[in-house]
Design a protein around this motif. Sequence first.
Motif, mmCIF file in Angstrom:
data_model
loop_
_atom_site.group_PDB
_atom_site.id
_atom_site.type_symbol
_atom_site.label_atom_id
_atom_site.label_comp_id
_atom_site.label_asym_id
_atom_site.label_seq_id
_atom_site.Cartn_x
_atom_site.Cartn_y
_atom_site.Cartn_z
ATOM 1 N N MET A 124 -4.012 3.246 -8.369
ATOM 2 C CA MET A 124 -3.164 2.086 -8.093
ATOM 3 C C MET A 124 -2.169 2.389 -6.970
ATOM 4 O O MET A 124 -1.885 1.546 -6.106
ATOM 5 C CB MET A 124 -2.421 1.675 -9.362
ATOM 6 N N PHE A 125 -1.658 3.622 -6.957
ATOM 7 C CA PHE A 125 -0.711 4.026 -5.907
ATOM 8 C C PHE A 125 -1.362 3.927 -4.531
ATOM 9 O O PHE A 125 -0.788 3.374 -3.587
ATOM 10 C CB PHE A 125 -0.232 5.452 -6.183
ATOM 11 N N TYR A 126 -2.587 4.443 -4.417
ATOM 12 C CA TYR A 126 -3.272 4.433 -3.121
ATOM 13 C C TYR A 126 -3.718 3.024 -2.733
ATOM 14 O O TYR A 126 -3.732 2.678 -1.549
ATOM 15 C CB TYR A 126 -4.467 5.393 -3.154
ATOM 16 N N TRP A 127 -4.078 2.226 -3.711
ATOM 17 C CA TRP A 127 -4.448 0.842 -3.415
ATOM 18 C C TRP A 127 -3.232 0.061 -2.903
ATOM 19 O O TRP A 127 -3.333 -0.717 -1.956
ATOM 20 C CB TRP A 127 -5.034 0.171 -4.647
ATOM 21 N N THR A 128 -2.068 0.295 -3.514
ATOM 22 C CA THR A 128 -0.836 -0.367 -3.073
ATOM 23 C C THR A 128 -0.496 0.026 -1.647
ATOM 24 O O THR A 128 -0.101 -0.814 -0.822
ATOM 25 C CB THR A 128 0.336 0.006 -4.006
ATOM 26 N N LEU A 129 -0.669 1.315 -1.329
ATOM 27 C CA LEU A 129 -0.438 1.769 0.036
ATOM 28 C C LEU A 129 -1.356 1.046 1.016
ATOM 29 O O LEU A 129 -0.922 0.609 2.095
ATOM 30 C CB LEU A 129 -0.676 3.277 0.138
ATOM 31 N N GLU A 142 -0.167 -2.519 1.588
ATOM 32 C CA GLU A 142 1.059 -2.576 2.380
ATOM 33 C C GLU A 142 0.790 -2.294 3.859
ATOM 34 O O GLU A 142 1.358 -2.951 4.750
ATOM 35 C CB GLU A 142 2.084 -1.574 1.837
ATOM 36 N N ALA A 164 1.478 11.169 -0.386
ATOM 37 C CA ALA A 164 0.078 10.718 -0.344
ATOM 38 C C ALA A 164 -0.788 11.708 0.437
ATOM 39 O O ALA A 164 -0.304 12.447 1.295
ATOM 40 C CB ALA A 164 -0.014 9.334 0.286
ATOM 41 N N ARG A 200 5.127 13.562 3.180
ATOM 42 C CA ARG A 200 4.948 12.452 2.242
ATOM 43 C C ARG A 200 3.976 12.851 1.125
ATOM 44 O O ARG A 200 3.113 13.709 1.328
ATOM 45 C CB ARG A 200 4.437 11.224 2.984
#
Length: 263
Positions: free
Chosen positions: A1-6, A9, A102, A100
Amino acid sequence: MFYWTLFVEYLKNYAKTRLTYRMDFWLEVISDLMFQGVNLIFILIVFQHTPSLGGWSEAEVVFVYGFFMVPSGIFGALFNIWNFSERYIVKGEMDRILTRPAYNLYQVLLENVDPPSLFGSLVGAVIMVLSWTKLGLPFEPLDVLMLVVFVLGAFFIYAGIYTALTAISFYSDAPTGILPLMYNIQNYGRYPVNIYNKAIRFLLTWILPFAFVGVIPASYFLDHNEGGLSTLALLTPVMGIVVLSLGLFLWNRGVRRYSGAGS
């Protein structure tokens, strides 16, 4: 979910930028389509002088070219990292990336996404449909699944090869000279491999497997099994995983070797 949100954005930021310069966006789309159109015209001109190319008809070669465009467009949209060495190594932006949380390669890819390249994939799909109809090929639901698998495998091959080449930047300040050469070599994959000599066929199949991004997987749908091509097509996803794994391995080793931009 974190990478999908990135991902979402970064796409939003890309859209905001492009909406500011809309004409540049459409000029990029048009120039890319014109480039692909010239390549297609070249194929059509060749068949004005010969009825077949290595035993392949005009419609079959055009179908191969259409397939070639689909993973190529996806790759161009997601792996637009031609200027990696100058921007991230010479100018030191890799230092910013590494601060960062990611994954570093994922950040680099997101900063350079190029969605207009997907129009090439769309045109390729249209060419495939038109050629499919012209050839009178039977259609089975399994074909859709195999198309997705082959396109994904071809995309992995692109990604693995160019990730490995980009990783050279961690060892040399000027590796970009090999990228234009590799871009030219990849175009050989859109033609039947049997028109080349044995050395080039071996190179395009097993060393730099660009035959697996065009003619080999396309031969599965054409049922063109000369030299075992349509059977070999089943190895496309396997080849993609192997090449991508090698590319990521070389990238990760390069990142560990990277010591910063210095002064």
